[in-house]
Design a protein around this motif. Structure first.
Motif, PDB file in Angstrom:
ATOM      1  N   MET A  62       0.867  -1.178   0.000  1.00 15.66           N
ATOM      2  CA  MET A  62       0.000   0.000   0.000  1.00 15.66           C
ATOM      3  C   MET A  62       0.902   1.225   0.000  1.00 15.66           C
ATOM      4  O   MET A  62       1.963   1.218   0.634  1.00 15.66           O
ATOM      5  CB  MET A  62      -0.877   0.035   1.259  1.00 15.66           C
ATOM      6  CG  MET A  62      -1.845  -1.115   1.382  1.00 15.66           C
ATOM      7  SD  MET A  62      -2.689  -1.133   2.986  1.00 15.66           S
ATOM      8  CE  MET A  62      -3.749   0.283   2.856  1.00 15.66           C
ATOM      9  N   ASP A  63       0.485   2.290  -0.691  1.00 12.38           N
ATOM     10  CA  ASP A  63       1.299   3.496  -0.615  1.00 12.38           C
ATOM     11  C   ASP A  63       0.956   4.266   0.663  1.00 12.38           C
ATOM     12  O   ASP A  63      -0.017   3.951   1.360  1.00 12.38           O
ATOM     13  CB  ASP A  63       1.152   4.364  -1.872  1.00 12.38           C
ATOM     14  CG  ASP A  63      -0.238   4.934  -2.059  1.00 12.38           C
ATOM     15  OD1 ASP A  63      -0.922   5.202  -1.057  1.00 12.38           O
ATOM     16  OD2 ASP A  63      -0.632   5.142  -3.220  1.00 12.38           O
ATOM     17  N   ASN A  64       1.752   5.251   0.992  1.00  6.21           N
ATOM     18  CA  ASN A  64       1.590   5.973   2.249  1.00  6.21           C
ATOM     19  C   ASN A  64       0.216   6.593   2.404  1.00  6.21           C
ATOM     20  O   ASN A  64      -0.368   6.570   3.488  1.00  6.21           O
ATOM     21  CB  ASN A  64       2.653   7.065   2.378  1.00  6.21           C
ATOM     22  CG  ASN A  64       3.987   6.520   2.806  1.00  6.21           C
ATOM     23  OD1 ASN A  64       4.075   5.401   3.297  1.00  6.21           O
ATOM     24  ND2 ASN A  64       5.037   7.293   2.620  1.00  6.21           N
ATOM     25  N   ASP A  65      -0.325   7.171   1.334  1.00  5.46           N
ATOM     26  CA  ASP A  65      -1.646   7.802   1.420  1.00  5.46           C
ATOM     27  C   ASP A  65      -2.712   6.791   1.821  1.00  5.46           C
ATOM     28  O   ASP A  65      -3.562   7.076   2.660  1.00  5.46           O
ATOM     29  CB  ASP A  65      -2.019   8.455   0.084  1.00  5.46           C
ATOM     30  CG  ASP A  65      -1.167   9.679  -0.220  1.00  5.46           C
ATOM     31  OD1 ASP A  65      -0.654  10.296   0.752  1.00  5.46           O
ATOM     32  OD2 ASP A  65      -1.014  10.017  -1.407  1.00  5.46           O
ATOM     33  N   GLU A  66      -2.649   5.595   1.226  1.00  6.05           N
ATOM     34  CA  GLU A  66      -3.612   4.554   1.575  1.00  6.05           C
ATOM     35  C   GLU A  66      -3.478   4.146   3.042  1.00  6.05           C
ATOM     36  O   GLU A  66      -4.476   3.959   3.735  1.00  6.05           O
ATOM     37  CB  GLU A  66      -3.403   3.312   0.695  1.00  6.05           C
ATOM     38  CG  GLU A  66      -3.776   3.488  -0.754  1.00  6.05           C
ATOM     39  CD  GLU A  66      -3.454   2.256  -1.569  1.00  6.05           C
ATOM     40  OE1 GLU A  66      -4.405   1.637  -2.089  1.00  6.05           O
ATOM     41  OE2 GLU A  66      -2.257   1.911  -1.670  1.00  6.05           O
ATOM     42  N   VAL A  67      -2.250   4.018   3.497  1.00  6.94           N
ATOM     43  CA  VAL A  67      -2.005   3.628   4.885  1.00  6.94           C
ATOM     44  C   VAL A  67      -2.572   4.679   5.835  1.00  6.94           C
ATOM     45  O   VAL A  67      -3.273   4.351   6.796  1.00  6.94           O
ATOM     46  CB  VAL A  67      -0.500   3.415   5.149  1.00  6.94           C
ATOM     47  CG1 VAL A  67      -0.227   3.212   6.627  1.00  6.94           C
ATOM     48  CG2 VAL A  67       0.019   2.233   4.334  1.00  6.94           C
ATOM     49  N   PHE A  68      -2.298   5.954   5.562  1.00  4.55           N
ATOM     50  CA  PHE A  68      -2.780   7.014   6.439  1.00  4.55           C
ATOM     51  C   PHE A  68      -4.310   7.096   6.439  1.00  4.55           C
ATOM     52  O   PHE A  68      -4.927   7.320   7.486  1.00  4.55           O
ATOM     53  CB  PHE A  68      -2.163   8.362   6.073  1.00  4.55           C
ATOM     54  CG  PHE A  68      -0.719   8.479   6.471  1.00  4.55           C
ATOM     55  CD1 PHE A  68      -0.319   8.304   7.786  1.00  4.55           C
ATOM     56  CD2 PHE A  68       0.245   8.751   5.530  1.00  4.55           C
ATOM     57  CE1 PHE A  68       1.010   8.409   8.163  1.00  4.55           C
ATOM     58  CE2 PHE A  68       1.577   8.864   5.888  1.00  4.55           C
ATOM     59  CZ  PHE A  68       1.967   8.683   7.200  1.00  4.55           C
ATOM     60  N   LYS A  69      -4.924   6.877   5.288  1.00  4.92           N
ATOM     61  CA  LYS A  69      -6.391   6.866   5.225  1.00  4.92           C
ATOM     62  C   LYS A  69      -6.956   5.723   6.071  1.00  4.92           C
ATOM     63  O   LYS A  69      -7.950   5.886   6.779  1.00  4.92           O
ATOM     64  CB  LYS A  69      -6.873   6.756   3.777  1.00  4.92           C
ATOM     65  CG  LYS A  69      -6.703   8.030   2.994  1.00  4.92           C
ATOM     66  CD  LYS A  69      -7.127   7.842   1.546  1.00  4.92           C
ATOM     67  CE  LYS A  69      -6.807   9.086   0.726  1.00  4.92           C
ATOM     68  NZ  LYS A  69      -7.076   8.908  -0.697  1.00  4.92           N
ATOM     69  N   ILE A  71      -5.509   4.267   8.651  1.00  6.32           N
ATOM     70  CA  ILE A  71      -5.293   4.594  10.063  1.00  6.32           C
ATOM     71  C   ILE A  71      -6.338   5.592  10.540  1.00  6.32           C
ATOM     72  O   ILE A  71      -6.907   5.439  11.625  1.00  6.32           O
ATOM     73  CB  ILE A  71      -3.864   5.132  10.279  1.00  6.32           C
ATOM     74  CG1 ILE A  71      -2.843   4.014  10.072  1.00  6.32           C
ATOM     75  CG2 ILE A  71      -3.712   5.752  11.670  1.00  6.32           C
ATOM     76  CD1 ILE A  71      -1.395   4.488  10.027  1.00  6.32           C
ATOM     77  N   GLU A  72      -6.595   6.618   9.739  1.00 10.92           N
ATOM     78  CA  GLU A  72      -7.617   7.605  10.112  1.00 10.92           C
ATOM     79  C   GLU A  72      -8.974   6.952  10.297  1.00 10.92           C
ATOM     80  O   GLU A  72      -9.712   7.267  11.221  1.00 10.92           O
ATOM     81  CB  GLU A  72      -7.691   8.714   9.045  1.00 10.92           C
ATOM     82  CG  GLU A  72      -6.550   9.687   9.119  1.00 10.92           C
ATOM     83  CD  GLU A  72      -6.627  10.727   8.018  1.00 10.92           C
ATOM     84  OE1 GLU A  72      -7.750  11.077   7.581  1.00 10.92           O
ATOM     85  OE2 GLU A  72      -5.556  11.191   7.586  1.00 10.92           O
TER      86      GLU A  72
END
Length: 78
Positions: A62-69, A71-72
């Motif tokens: 997963m790219d970072n944006d997907e990971v942060f989404k 987590i949010e």
């Protein structure tokens, strides 16, 4: 000065210093930088790292944006 000359100069100067507080400060600096690039992993951490490598090889990433989404979204659920 090359590296060896600098080391020898520092050693020579250190041998002349008697201020314990100053020497302890230098010791702290040396110890804090000496282990910056050494990491010791537990067996579990090594296994998880190997598992992660295998997942990456299979394209399970997963790219970072997907990971942060993700987590949010987890945080919003709590």
């Amino acid at each position: 000065m090359n590296t060896l000359e600098v080391k020898n100069h520092i050693i020579q100067r250190l041998s002349q210093i008697d201020d314990l507080n100053f020497l302890n400060a230098i010791k702290t600096i040396i110890e804090s930088t000496a282990n910056d690039n050494v990491y010791y992993l537990t067996e579990i951490q090594k296994e998880k790292l190997q598992e992660s490598r295998e997942q990456a090889k299979r394209g399970e990433v997963m790219d970072n944006d997907e990971v942060f989404k993700e987590i949010e979204s987890w945080l919003e659920e709590k």
